[in-house]
Write a protein that holds these residues in place. Sequence first.
Motif, PDB file in Angstrom:
ATOM      1  N   ASP A 129       0.839  -1.705   0.476  1.00 28.85           N
ATOM      2  CA  ASP A 129      -0.096  -0.207   0.028  1.00 28.85           C
ATOM      3  C   ASP A 129       0.620   1.186  -0.326  1.00 28.85           C
ATOM      4  N   GLN A 130       2.032   1.445   0.984  1.00 29.52           N
ATOM      5  CA  GLN A 130       3.003   2.548   1.176  1.00 29.52           C
ATOM      6  C   GLN A 130       3.894   2.485  -0.117  1.00 29.52           C
ATOM      7  N   HIS A 131       4.046   1.471  -0.746  1.00 28.10           N
ATOM      8  CA  HIS A 131       5.571   1.867  -1.730  1.00 28.10           C
ATOM      9  C   HIS A 131       4.810   1.365  -3.183  1.00 28.10           C
ATOM     10  N   GLY A 132       3.689   0.530  -2.830  1.00 27.60           N
ATOM     11  CA  GLY A 132       3.319   0.703  -4.496  1.00 27.60           C
ATOM     12  C   GLY A 132       3.126  -0.765  -5.126  1.00 27.60           C
ATOM     13  N   HIS A 133       2.740  -1.195  -6.083  1.00 31.63           N
ATOM     14  CA  HIS A 133       1.686  -2.808  -6.545  1.00 31.63           C
ATOM     15  C   HIS A 133       3.901  -3.165  -6.827  1.00 31.63           C
ATOM     16  N   ALA A 135       7.199  -2.936  -6.008  1.00 34.07           N
ATOM     17  CA  ALA A 135       8.074  -2.780  -5.013  1.00 34.07           C
ATOM     18  C   ALA A 135       7.106  -4.042  -4.576  1.00 34.07           C
ATOM     19  N   GLY A 136       5.924  -4.106  -4.316  1.00 35.09           N
ATOM     20  CA  GLY A 136       5.411  -5.391  -3.810  1.00 35.09           C
ATOM     21  C   GLY A 136       5.628  -6.923  -4.312  1.00 35.09           C
ATOM     22  N   ASP A 137       5.372  -6.454  -6.073  1.00 35.71           N
ATOM     23  CA  ASP A 137       5.830  -7.745  -6.600  1.00 35.71           C
ATOM     24  C   ASP A 137       7.176  -7.967  -6.709  1.00 35.71           C
ATOM     25  N   ALA A 138       7.969  -6.939  -6.119  1.00 32.25           N
ATOM     26  CA  ALA A 138       9.529  -7.084  -6.380  1.00 32.25           C
ATOM     27  C   ALA A 138      10.199  -7.762  -4.422  1.00 32.25           C
ATOM     28  N   LEU A 139       9.383  -7.478  -4.180  1.00 29.92           N
ATOM     29  CA  LEU A 139       9.901  -8.083  -2.317  1.00 29.92           C
ATOM     30  C   LEU A 139       9.264  -9.809  -2.854  1.00 29.92           C
ATOM     31  N   LEU A 140       8.491 -10.290  -3.244  1.00 28.13           N
ATOM     32  CA  LEU A 140       7.610 -10.916  -3.899  1.00 28.13           C
ATOM     33  C   LEU A 140       8.893 -11.957  -4.256  1.00 28.13           C
ATOM     34  N   ALA A 141       8.998 -11.707  -5.449  1.00 28.50           N
ATOM     35  CA  ALA A 141      10.038 -12.261  -6.336  1.00 28.50           C
ATOM     36  C   ALA A 141      11.681 -12.572  -5.430  1.00 28.50           C
ATOM     37  N   SER A 195      12.623 -13.086   6.428  1.00 28.23           N
ATOM     38  CA  SER A 195      12.516 -11.905   6.863  1.00 28.23           C
ATOM     39  C   SER A 195      13.659 -10.591   6.996  1.00 28.23           C
ATOM     40  N   LEU A 196      14.827 -11.554   6.278  1.00 29.81           N
ATOM     41  CA  LEU A 196      16.207 -10.466   5.747  1.00 29.81           C
ATOM     42  C   LEU A 196      15.189  -9.571   5.051  1.00 29.81           C
ATOM     43  N   PRO A 197      15.979  -8.232   5.071  1.00 27.70           N
ATOM     44  CA  PRO A 197      15.686  -6.761   4.334  1.00 27.70           C
ATOM     45  C   PRO A 197      15.225  -7.653   2.740  1.00 27.70           C
ATOM     46  N   VAL A 198      14.273  -6.627   1.957  1.00 25.65           N
ATOM     47  CA  VAL A 198      14.909  -6.833   0.729  1.00 25.65           C
ATOM     48  C   VAL A 198      15.312  -5.018   0.245  1.00 25.65           C
ATOM     49  N   GLU A 199      16.411  -4.792  -0.749  1.00 22.58           N
ATOM     50  CA  GLU A 199      16.875  -2.992  -0.879  1.00 22.58           C
ATOM     51  C   GLU A 199      16.119  -3.035  -2.413  1.00 22.58           C
ATOM     52  N   TYR A 200      14.818  -1.954  -2.405  1.00 25.53           N
ATOM     53  CA  TYR A 200      14.116  -2.005  -3.445  1.00 25.53           C
ATOM     54  C   TYR A 200      14.646  -0.161  -3.545  1.00 25.53           C
ATOM     55  N   GLY A 201      14.444   0.256  -4.678  1.00 27.31           N
ATOM     56  CA  GLY A 201      14.945   2.269  -4.998  1.00 27.31           C
ATOM     57  C   GLY A 201      14.767   3.040  -4.008  1.00 27.31           C
ATOM     58  N   GLY A 202      16.215   2.194  -3.538  1.00 26.40           N
ATOM     59  CA  GLY A 202      16.907   2.907  -2.017  1.00 26.40           C
ATOM     60  C   GLY A 202      15.720   3.027  -1.110  1.00 26.40           C
ATOM     61  N   ARG A 203      15.452   1.770  -0.795  1.00 26.87           N
ATOM     62  CA  ARG A 203      14.367   1.734   0.634  1.00 26.87           C
ATOM     63  C   ARG A 203      14.592   0.210   0.900  1.00 26.87           C
TER      64      ARG A 203
END
Length: 226
Positions: A129-133, A135-141, A195-203
Motif C-alpha cells: 500500500d505504501q510503496h506501490g505494487h 515494490a510488492g512484486d519485487a519483494l515477492l520475487a 525476514s532478511l531485508p530486501v533493497e528496492y528503490g533505495g529503500r
Amino acid sequence: MGAIVFRIAIIIGLTELVIMLALSAIPHRMHGETMSGLQAALVSLLNPFLLILIASPIIYAWVVKPYVVERDAAQAEITHLAHVDPLTQLANRRLVDQHLQVALAQCTRHGHRGALIVLDLNGFKPINDQHGHDAGDALLAAVGTRLRTCLRTEDVVGRLGGDEFAVVVGHLDADPDQAIAKARCIAEKLIREISLPVEYGGRSLQVGASLGIALLEAVDTGVEAV
C-alpha cells in the motif's frame, strides 16, 4: 499453414526448374532423332510425385523441422505457463498439488514421512500500500528466490496466491517425532531467510512470516485433507 504450403511450392518449383535447365543443357539430337536415355530420365522426374520425393530432404529441412521445433517450443511455453507462477517463477497451486500427491504416494509406498509447510507473509500489505505494487512484486520475487535457494533440490516451493507460499518436503524420517523436528528446522530456516531485508528503490523492505506444518504420512490422507 499458408506459409508452409507456399514454402513447399517454392521448393518443388525450384526442383522442377533445375530439372528443366538440365534438360535444356542436353543437345536435342543425340543418337539420331530419338530422345537420349538421360533426357528421358529427366523428363520422367517431372512427375509431381517424383518432384516431391526428390525435394523431400529440402522440404524437411526448410519446412517440416522448423515447424516441429516451433510447435514444441510453443507447447513447452504453454506447459510452463500452466504450472509456474509468472511473478516468482515458482510452482503455482496446480503444480504444488501435483507434487503433494506424489509426495503422499511416496510416503505410503516407502513408509517415511514428509511435510507440507504453508507460509503467509506478515507485513506485506502495508508495504504494497505504501510503496506501490512494483515494490510488492519485487519483494515477492525476492522471497521466492530465497525460498528456492535454501531448500533441497527434491523439495518443491510454490506460490499459492497473494503472499501465501507452500513448500512440499519429501523424505524426512520414518519416525514421526523426528520428521516433525526436521520439518520445524526447515521452517525456521525459511522464516530467517524471509525476514532478511530486501533493497528496492533505495529503500529497505522487510516482512516476517507465519506458517503451519502438516506431516505427510497417512495412507488414506488425500491432498484435500492435508
